[in-house]
Design a protein around this motif. Structure first.
Motif, short mmCIF file in Angstrom:
data_model
loop_
_atom_site.label_atom_id
_atom_site.label_comp_id
_atom_site.label_asym_id
_atom_site.label_seq_id
_atom_site.Cartn_x
_atom_site.Cartn_y
_atom_site.Cartn_z
N GLU A 106 0.81 -1.05 -0.09
CA GLU A 106 -0.25 -0.06 0.07
C GLU A 106 0.87 1.27 -0.05
OE1 GLU A 106 -2.33 -0.78 3.46
OE2 GLU A 106 -3.57 -2.27 2.54
N GLY A 107 2.19 1.03 -0.18
CA GLY A 107 3.05 2.16 -0.18
C GLY A 107 3.18 2.72 1.30
N GLN A 108 3.08 2.14 2.35
CA GLN A 108 2.98 2.80 3.61
C GLN A 108 4.36 2.09 4.49
OE1 GLN A 108 0.97 4.99 4.73
NE2 GLN A 108 -0.36 4.90 2.94
N GLU A 109 5.47 2.41 3.74
CA GLU A 109 6.79 2.10 4.23
C GLU A 109 7.07 2.49 5.56
OE1 GLU A 109 6.51 3.37 1.13
OE2 GLU A 109 7.29 1.56 -0.08
N PRO A 110 6.74 3.52 6.14
CA PRO A 110 6.80 3.98 7.57
C PRO A 110 6.18 2.91 8.62
CG PRO A 110 6.48 5.96 6.67
CD PRO A 110 6.38 4.74 5.49
N GLU A 111 5.09 2.65 8.11
CA GLU A 111 4.10 1.70 8.89
C GLU A 111 4.80 0.46 8.87
OE1 GLU A 111 1.39 0.18 11.45
OE2 GLU A 111 1.70 2.21 10.94
N ALA A 112 5.36 -0.33 7.61
CA ALA A 112 6.24 -1.11 7.42
C ALA A 112 7.47 -1.43 8.42
CB ALA A 112 6.47 -1.57 6.02
N GLU A 113 8.07 -0.27 8.39
CA GLU A 113 9.34 -0.21 9.08
C GLU A 113 8.89 -0.46 10.83
OE1 GLU A 113 12.59 3.11 10.80
OE2 GLU A 113 11.37 3.33 9.01
N LYS A 114 7.65 -0.04 11.14
CA LYS A 114 7.36 0.05 12.62
C LYS A 114 7.07 -1.48 12.81
CE LYS A 114 3.25 1.07 15.35
NZ LYS A 114 2.15 2.01 15.40
N GLU A 115 6.44 -2.16 11.95
CA GLU A 115 6.19 -3.75 12.23
C GLU A 115 7.35 -4.46 12.08
OE1 GLU A 115 3.15 -4.91 13.09
OE2 GLU A 115 1.99 -3.22 12.54
N LEU A 116 8.06 -4.19 11.43
CA LEU A 116 9.35 -5.03 11.26
C LEU A 116 10.22 -4.77 12.35
CD1 LEU A 116 9.95 -4.67 7.26
CD2 LEU A 116 9.63 -6.77 8.78
N ARG A 117 10.50 -3.50 12.84
CA ARG A 117 11.09 -3.39 14.28
C ARG A 117 10.45 -3.91 15.39
NH1 ARG A 117 15.22 -0.13 13.25
NH2 ARG A 117 15.45 1.37 11.61
#
Length: 222
Positions: A106-117
């Motif tokens: 969905e192009g929400q890289e900051p949210e993806a970063e949050k989940e991966l961290r």
């Protein structure tokens, strides 16, 4: 009479021993029984928790498998439920990986970063799950223009996925315009593959592209 005196002394000795040690003995027995029953109850609770988390995870996968908006919303809700109610399980960590994937789509890289961290904070350091989350986080950071941070995450990592990490480094370097370094990373990826493992087509294409670019550059310089 001697026999009676001996028995009487034994009784008195037992009374004295009980007065001095009886209470602690009873407490010890109670604690031992409590620990035994407590351990069994803990095991049963862990089994029930794992079974419930597994069921919820399967429901999440089924929802996401529909590959439509409604399925994605249902899958996301189940993943969040897993993280909320079963955060200490591996299922919650896998659910977070799926949330990260959806965020990237969905192009929400900051949210993806949050989940991966979050996964990195929960998974055992050095575990396969930790390594996968680290690899994906590096790609997400690179997609946000943080190439140096992404490379730092991969450079000194001890991993079982040597080829995948080398390919990721190559992709990040290539995206950053560092073609020679990218080529070296791709070559490292090939070298780390097992002798009987085929070279992925995407890796072959990148090697050919960069090799041709280098040869053209060298020819033009000559």
């Amino acid at each position: 009479m001697d026999s009676y005196r001996t028995e009487d002394e034994q009784v008195e000795a037992l009374k004295r021993w009980w007065k001095e040690n009886g209470q602690s003995t009873v407490i010890g027995i109670v604690l031992a029984l409590g620990l035994g029953f407590g351990w069994q109850a803990w095991q049963r609770n862990e089994q029930v928790t794992a079974e419930n988390a597994s069921t919820l995870y399967q429901q999440m996968l089924q929802a996401l498998a529909t590959q439509d908006e409604r399925g994605a919303d249902a899958g996301r809700a189940l993943a969040l439920q897993l993280k909320d109610e079963y955060r200490g399980t591996a299922y919650a960590q896998f659910a977070s990986l799926h949330l990260a994937r959806l965020a990237v789509l969905e192009g929400q890289e900051p949210e993806a970063e949050k989940e991966l961290r979050w996964v990195l904070s929960m998974a055992d350091a050095g575990s396969e799950l930790h390594q996968v989350a680290q690899l994906r986080l590096a790609r997400v950071l690179a997609a946000q223009g943080q190439a140096d941070s992404a490379l730092a995450l991969l450079e000194n990592a001890e991993t079982d996925f040597v080829a995948s990490y080398a390919m990721a480094r190559g992709d990040i370097l290539l995206g950053d315009g560092r073609e020679d370094d990218a080529l070296a990373a791709y070559e490292s990826a090939v070298a780390s593959l097992d002798a009987d493992s085929p070279i992925p087509q995407t890796l072959q294409d990148k090697l050919q592209y960069l090799t041709a670019r280098r040869m053209g550059s060298e020819g033009g310089a000559g």
